[in-house]
Design a protein around this motif. Structure first.
Motif, mmCIF file in Angstrom:
data_model
loop_
_atom_site.group_PDB
_atom_site.id
_atom_site.type_symbol
_atom_site.label_atom_id
_atom_site.label_comp_id
_atom_site.label_asym_id
_atom_site.label_seq_id
_atom_site.Cartn_x
_atom_site.Cartn_y
_atom_site.Cartn_z
ATOM 1 N N THR A 150 0.838 -1.195 0.000
ATOM 2 C CA THR A 150 0.000 0.000 0.000
ATOM 3 C C THR A 150 0.869 1.239 0.000
ATOM 4 N N ASN A 151 0.510 2.193 -0.816
ATOM 5 C CA ASN A 151 1.190 3.474 -0.829
ATOM 6 C C ASN A 151 0.557 4.326 0.262
ATOM 7 N N ALA A 175 -3.820 10.676 1.463
ATOM 8 C CA ALA A 175 -4.394 11.739 0.637
ATOM 9 C C ALA A 175 -5.811 11.377 0.191
ATOM 10 N N PHE A 176 -6.021 10.112 -0.161
ATOM 11 C CA PHE A 176 -7.338 9.633 -0.564
ATOM 12 C C PHE A 176 -8.341 9.821 0.572
ATOM 13 N N ALA A 178 1.193 7.238 1.568
ATOM 14 C CA ALA A 178 0.954 8.651 1.278
ATOM 15 C C ALA A 178 -0.290 8.824 0.404
ATOM 16 N N ALA A 179 -0.428 7.977 -0.601
ATOM 17 C CA ALA A 179 -1.605 8.053 -1.467
ATOM 18 C C ALA A 179 -2.871 7.718 -0.686
#
Length: 71
Positions: free
Chosen positions: A4-5, A11-12, A7-8
């Motif tokens: 899993t990213n 943000a999501f 940071a993304a």
């Protein structure tokens, strides 16, 4: 399974919270008849709501892959 990213994902979740807050505000305004008292409603109110509905339809079409966003 891919990693899993983080940071993304963060943000999501932040953007989702922003949308949820906007939807809550829209629902509250709708529950209050968009701040228009029945005796004061005129065609300008109808036009404004039609414009808002069109914008929301563009959003729902994009999210649900409908109309021109259909795949």
């Amino acid at each position: 399974m891919p990693k899993t990213n983080d940071a993304a994902l963060a943000a999501f979740i932040a953007r989702k919270a922003e949308i949820d807050a906007a939807l809550d505000r829209i629902r509250a305004a709708s529950d209050d008849h968009f701040f228009a008292s029945p005796e004061d409603v005129h065609w300008g109110h109808v036009t404004a709501l039609a414009d808002h509905a069109a914008l929301l339809r563009r959003i729902t079409d994009a999210i649900c892959a409908e109309a021109e966003h259909a795949v």
